[in-house]
Design a protein around this motif. Structure first.
Motif, PDB file in Angstrom:
ATOM      1  N   PRO A 178       0.424  -0.761   0.460  1.00 28.70           N
ATOM      2  CA  PRO A 178       0.318   0.387  -0.065  1.00 28.70           C
ATOM      3  C   PRO A 178       0.809   0.752   0.246  1.00 28.70           C
ATOM      4  O   PRO A 178       0.540   1.762  -0.386  1.00 28.70           O
ATOM      5  N   PHE A 179       2.032   1.008  -0.034  1.00 26.25           N
ATOM      6  CA  PHE A 179       3.044   2.659   0.177  1.00 26.25           C
ATOM      7  C   PHE A 179       3.278   2.532  -1.127  1.00 26.25           C
ATOM      8  O   PHE A 179       3.794   3.622  -1.481  1.00 26.25           O
ATOM      9  N   ALA A 180       3.500   1.754  -1.192  1.00 27.84           N
ATOM     10  CA  ALA A 180       4.322   1.895  -2.785  1.00 27.84           C
ATOM     11  C   ALA A 180       3.353   2.560  -3.709  1.00 27.84           C
ATOM     12  O   ALA A 180       2.742   3.697  -4.421  1.00 27.84           O
ATOM     13  N   PHE A 181       1.934   2.386  -3.301  1.00 25.19           N
ATOM     14  CA  PHE A 181       0.884   2.706  -3.985  1.00 25.19           C
ATOM     15  C   PHE A 181       0.999   4.275  -3.295  1.00 25.19           C
ATOM     16  O   PHE A 181       0.204   5.333  -4.738  1.00 25.19           O
TER      17      PHE A 181
ATOM     18  N   TRP B  39      -4.379   4.878   7.516  1.00 27.48           N
ATOM     19  CA  TRP B  39      -4.102   6.974   8.244  1.00 27.48           C
ATOM     20  C   TRP B  39      -3.097   7.643   7.334  1.00 27.48           C
ATOM     21  O   TRP B  39      -3.850   8.913   6.942  1.00 27.48           O
ATOM     22  N   ARG B  40      -2.002   7.543   6.917  1.00 20.02           N
ATOM     23  CA  ARG B  40      -1.893   8.086   5.591  1.00 20.02           C
ATOM     24  C   ARG B  40      -2.295   8.891   3.896  1.00 20.02           C
ATOM     25  O   ARG B  40      -1.776   9.939   3.901  1.00 20.02           O
ATOM     26  N   ALA B  41      -3.073   8.283   4.337  1.00 21.11           N
ATOM     27  CA  ALA B  41      -4.161   7.673   2.812  1.00 21.11           C
ATOM     28  C   ALA B  41      -4.765   8.784   2.961  1.00 21.11           C
ATOM     29  O   ALA B  41      -5.035  10.047   2.533  1.00 21.11           O
ATOM     30  N   ARG B  42      -5.152   9.089   3.759  1.00 20.88           N
ATOM     31  CA  ARG B  42      -6.659  10.049   4.770  1.00 20.88           C
ATOM     32  C   ARG B  42      -6.181  11.571   5.137  1.00 20.88           C
ATOM     33  O   ARG B  42      -6.892  12.686   4.488  1.00 20.88           O
TER      34      ARG B  42
ATOM     35  N   GLY C 216      -5.534  13.026   1.456  1.00 14.47           N
ATOM     36  CA  GLY C 216      -7.552  13.071   0.368  1.00 14.47           C
ATOM     37  C   GLY C 216      -7.312  11.711  -0.622  1.00 14.47           C
ATOM     38  O   GLY C 216      -7.608  12.160  -1.229  1.00 14.47           O
ATOM     39  N   ILE C 217      -6.109  11.184  -0.113  1.00 11.19           N
ATOM     40  CA  ILE C 217      -6.243   9.822  -1.230  1.00 11.19           C
ATOM     41  C   ILE C 217      -7.336   8.222  -0.733  1.00 11.19           C
ATOM     42  O   ILE C 217      -7.030   7.921   0.196  1.00 11.19           O
ATOM     43  N   GLU C 218      -8.064   8.199  -1.711  1.00 12.71           N
ATOM     44  CA  GLU C 218      -8.806   7.135  -1.515  1.00 12.71           C
ATOM     45  C   GLU C 218      -7.884   5.606  -1.340  1.00 12.71           C
ATOM     46  O   GLU C 218      -7.568   5.711  -2.340  1.00 12.71           O
ATOM     47  N   LEU C 219      -8.353   4.871   0.020  1.00 10.96           N
ATOM     48  CA  LEU C 219      -7.208   3.379  -0.388  1.00 10.96           C
ATOM     49  C   LEU C 219      -8.745   2.507   0.750  1.00 10.96           C
ATOM     50  O   LEU C 219      -9.307   3.537   1.359  1.00 10.96           O
TER      51      LEU C 219
ATOM     52  N   PHE D   7      16.067   5.284  -0.815  1.00 10.72           N
ATOM     53  CA  PHE D   7      15.643   5.087  -0.048  1.00 10.72           C
ATOM     54  C   PHE D   7      14.506   4.741  -0.591  1.00 10.72           C
ATOM     55  O   PHE D   7      13.666   4.821  -0.993  1.00 10.72           O
ATOM     56  N   TRP D   8      14.256   4.166   0.761  1.00 14.04           N
ATOM     57  CA  TRP D   8      13.320   3.264   0.988  1.00 14.04           C
ATOM     58  C   TRP D   8      11.803   3.845   1.865  1.00 14.04           C
ATOM     59  O   TRP D   8      11.928   4.256   2.901  1.00 14.04           O
ATOM     60  N   GLY D   9      10.896   3.359   1.676  1.00  9.28           N
ATOM     61  CA  GLY D   9       9.413   4.129   1.321  1.00  9.28           C
ATOM     62  C   GLY D   9       9.061   5.288   1.380  1.00  9.28           C
ATOM     63  O   GLY D   9       9.411   6.054   1.120  1.00  9.28           O
ATOM     64  N   ASP D  10       7.172   5.628   1.247  1.00  3.75           N
ATOM     65  CA  ASP D  10       6.946   6.668   0.799  1.00  3.75           C
ATOM     66  C   ASP D  10       6.898   7.013   2.090  1.00  3.75           C
ATOM     67  O   ASP D  10       7.516   9.185   1.313  1.00  3.75           O
ATOM     68  N   ASP D  11       7.793   7.618   3.285  1.00  2.00           N
ATOM     69  CA  ASP D  11       7.998   8.384   3.905  1.00  2.00           C
ATOM     70  C   ASP D  11       9.011   8.880   3.568  1.00  2.00           C
ATOM     71  O   ASP D  11       9.990  10.334   4.438  1.00  2.00           O
ATOM     72  N   ALA D  12      10.113   8.384   3.008  1.00  2.00           N
ATOM     73  CA  ALA D  12      12.032   8.665   2.600  1.00  2.00           C
ATOM     74  C   ALA D  12      11.351   9.573   1.164  1.00  2.00           C
ATOM     75  O   ALA D  12      12.735   9.971   0.852  1.00  2.00           O
TER      76      ALA D  12
END
Length: 209
Positions: A15-18, A68-71, A74-77, A172-177
């Motif tokens: 889901p983090f790749a998404f 939570w990160r999606a919300r 404002g991303i629908e998940l 750089f690993w992860g959406d948060d990076a």
């Protein structure tokens, strides 16, 4: 525009790749990023590690954190019917469709926005039809070989998780990076700063057996 090669290693199981994909899409407007679909499970096997969804407690936290990160953005998940799932069909479909942004969009949308299954060619048939890909293409030796080669190249590059944005040899690993990666794109010397070099050479005080 960066003079270093940029590669984005991802698996549709994440889901983090998404969540990072829209950021990669935006980056593509200024820098040529090569999307590289890989088998996350094979990467975990190569480094002897369990995935977050395989660890009780961490599994629930990971799912809730992704939602939570999606919300927050404002991303629908919507999660697919079961997770983790076998992502081979989705990855092979992506490769058969040329790993284009449109193909990645379509597959991510199917699994993570519509919440549909992505674990078989049958489940992904509507996406394949939309992309103009014959179902038989997913089973072709060339498609399977390309996915194996992608995964092997990721392991050789030191990839240990998905999604990973590679800027040259730096991972750089992860959406948060993503913001960290952008900072290095703007200032490649950042990783050569004394404090960063110190951390790269920091001795291990103990090793778990």
């Amino acid at each position: 525009m960066s003079t270093l090669p940029l590669r984005w290693y991802f698996d549709f199981i994440s889901p983090f790749a998404f969540l990072q994909w829209p950021k990669i899409r935006a980056l593509m407007a200024t820098d040529p990023v090569v999307p590289v679909p890989i088998v996350f499970g094979a990467v975990l096997g190569a480094i002897g590690q369990k995935g977050p969804a395989e660890i009780p407690g961490k599994r629930t936290f990971t799912y809730q954190h992704a939602l939570w990160r999606a919300r927050q953005r404002g991303i629908e998940l919507r999660f697919p019917p079961a997770h983790p799932f076998n992502p081979l069909a989705a990855l092979r479909l992506c490769i058969a469709a040329g790993s284009t942004p449109a193909a990645i969009d379509a597959i991510f949308d199917w699994i993570w926005i519509r919440g549909e299954a992505g674990d078989s060619a049958e489940a992904l048939a509507p996406v394949a039809e939309k992309l103009g890909v014959q179902a038989t293409a997913l089973a072709e030796d060339a498609t399977k070989a390309a996915l194996r080669d992608n995964t092997a190249s990721a392991i050789a590059a030191g990839v240990f998780g998905v999604p990973t944005l590679a800027i040259g040899d730096a991972l750089f690993w992860g959406d948060d990076a993503h913001e960290f990666a952008l900072a290095v794109l703007c200032d490649p010397a950042l990783l050569d700063e004394a404090g960063m070099r110190h951390l790269a050479a920091l001795p291990e005080g103990v090793q778990r057996r």
